[in-house]
Design an enzyme around this catalytic site. Sequence first.
Site, PDB file in Angstrom:
ATOM      1  N   HIS A 285       0.777  -1.236  -0.020  1.00 45.52           N
ATOM      2  CA  HIS A 285       0.044  -0.028  -0.121  1.00 45.52           C
ATOM      3  C   HIS A 285       0.991   1.238   0.018  1.00 45.52           C
ATOM      4  CE1 HIS A 285      -3.268  -2.453   0.566  1.00 45.52           C
ATOM      5  NE2 HIS A 285      -3.192  -2.890   1.574  1.00 45.52           N
ATOM      6  N   ASP A 336      -5.052  -8.127  -3.308  1.00 45.76           N
ATOM      7  CA  ASP A 336      -5.435  -7.918  -2.051  1.00 45.76           C
ATOM      8  C   ASP A 336      -6.671  -8.501  -1.550  1.00 45.76           C
ATOM      9  OD1 ASP A 336      -5.514  -7.091   0.614  1.00 45.76           O
ATOM     10  OD2 ASP A 336      -5.207  -4.900   0.153  1.00 45.76           O
TER      11      ASP A 336
END
Length: 463
Positions: A285, A336
């Site tokens: 991220h 993810d």
Amino acid sequence: MQVTTAAPRTYWLEHAWLGTLPEAPGSARTGETPIEPGVVLDVQGGRITAVRTGTPAPPPGAEVLRGLTLPGLANAHSHAFHRALRGTVQVGSGTFWTWREVMYATAARLTPDSYHALARAVYAEMALAGITAVGEFHYVHHAPGGTPYADPNAMGEALIAAAAEAGIRITLLDTAYLSSGFGQPPTDPQLRFSDGTADAWAERCSVLKERDHARIGAAIHSVRAVPADQLATVARWAGERRAPLHVHLSEQTAENDACREAHGRTPTRLLADHGVLGPRTTGVHNTHLTDEDIALLGGSGTGTCMCPTTERDLADGIGPAVALQSAGSPLSLGSDSHAVIDLLEEARAMELNERLRTRTRGHWTAAALLRAASADGHAALGWADAGALETGALADFTTIALDSVRTAGPPPRLGTETAVFAASAADVSHTVVAGRHVVRDGVHRLVPDVPRALADAVAALRG
């Protein structure tokens, strides 16, 4: 089922992207390699033994792949069980933190058998999307309440077996998850994630063995989930094995604020001070960073895994991907939470997010985005010998149809642009791993009915 094969095979690729050298972010066309028509790949022992261009017709006995063939895609960040949340978390409003409560409830229902069934179906869905390797960020280690299974690695072994049965490679990123926040013990839902201490985590995951299709890496769930004085233990374990080390980093501003309050520094600086950053480390991220954070990550060669479809689904924000790459942080991509599983969409979203943020276009070429989805993703997972169509590389590749309603029209020479900016996972016609078809003509050869497998696995979790 193993993903290696000794049988020699020849593939004829109607069109192929053979890759290119890295280019500077923001450059217009530096280092582009054109699409090659008529490419022959010779494969033996699961590796490419020869690449021949300029072959207008298939040699006798060659397997024909019509469309555009790319190196296999690498999904560098996966939580397989999150696939069970798809669709169910889109009703009403909320934040990352309210979404997390629903995720915990799903995690609480997992068993080794149910996780194996779900992950097998999820990894088969990935193969249908052209993904040949997955980085599984795995932290559901124990039974509810934290009691270890008879085999303390039963859950991780279930994931490794699931990848083999779905025909793809896996890097199991066994994750240290020891606290609920800075100075706080795990909450009830988190007890099954925790080994108690980093030393106990290291002892358990040291038993895991690599296989032909599986490599073992490490992960720090986040700076809030691993006490600062235990970060070095995880980093040392990975360093001694030269294994990949991944960490959720600055996904939420609340994490940054709490870290500053507890330690007087940002999460990135905390990781740097405890020896976590480096070329084998990937921050996942990397959304809310200071200029100093970006310099620390880039200067240490720490990678960045962007997960745009999840970051927008959870309203996390848009990370500074261009600045990170310019500073020296290699980019990779992950799906993810599996709101969708489509690495082409992840690649497209990274560029389009930046266009929205800056109101300018062309931050990466299509080739640069494909490298993030292939070679650089594999490197982040410890598969440096995959992600390229070249002699000696693992024979992992995927073919995109150029005659679908999404891809028909542009000339083949614009194949990379078509793949990144128009195609989707639905346009994947073939996926080859270690030289053998896992997906052929859009059908998974090992899991015959992937939608049914997904539906059954999710239904079993919901009871």
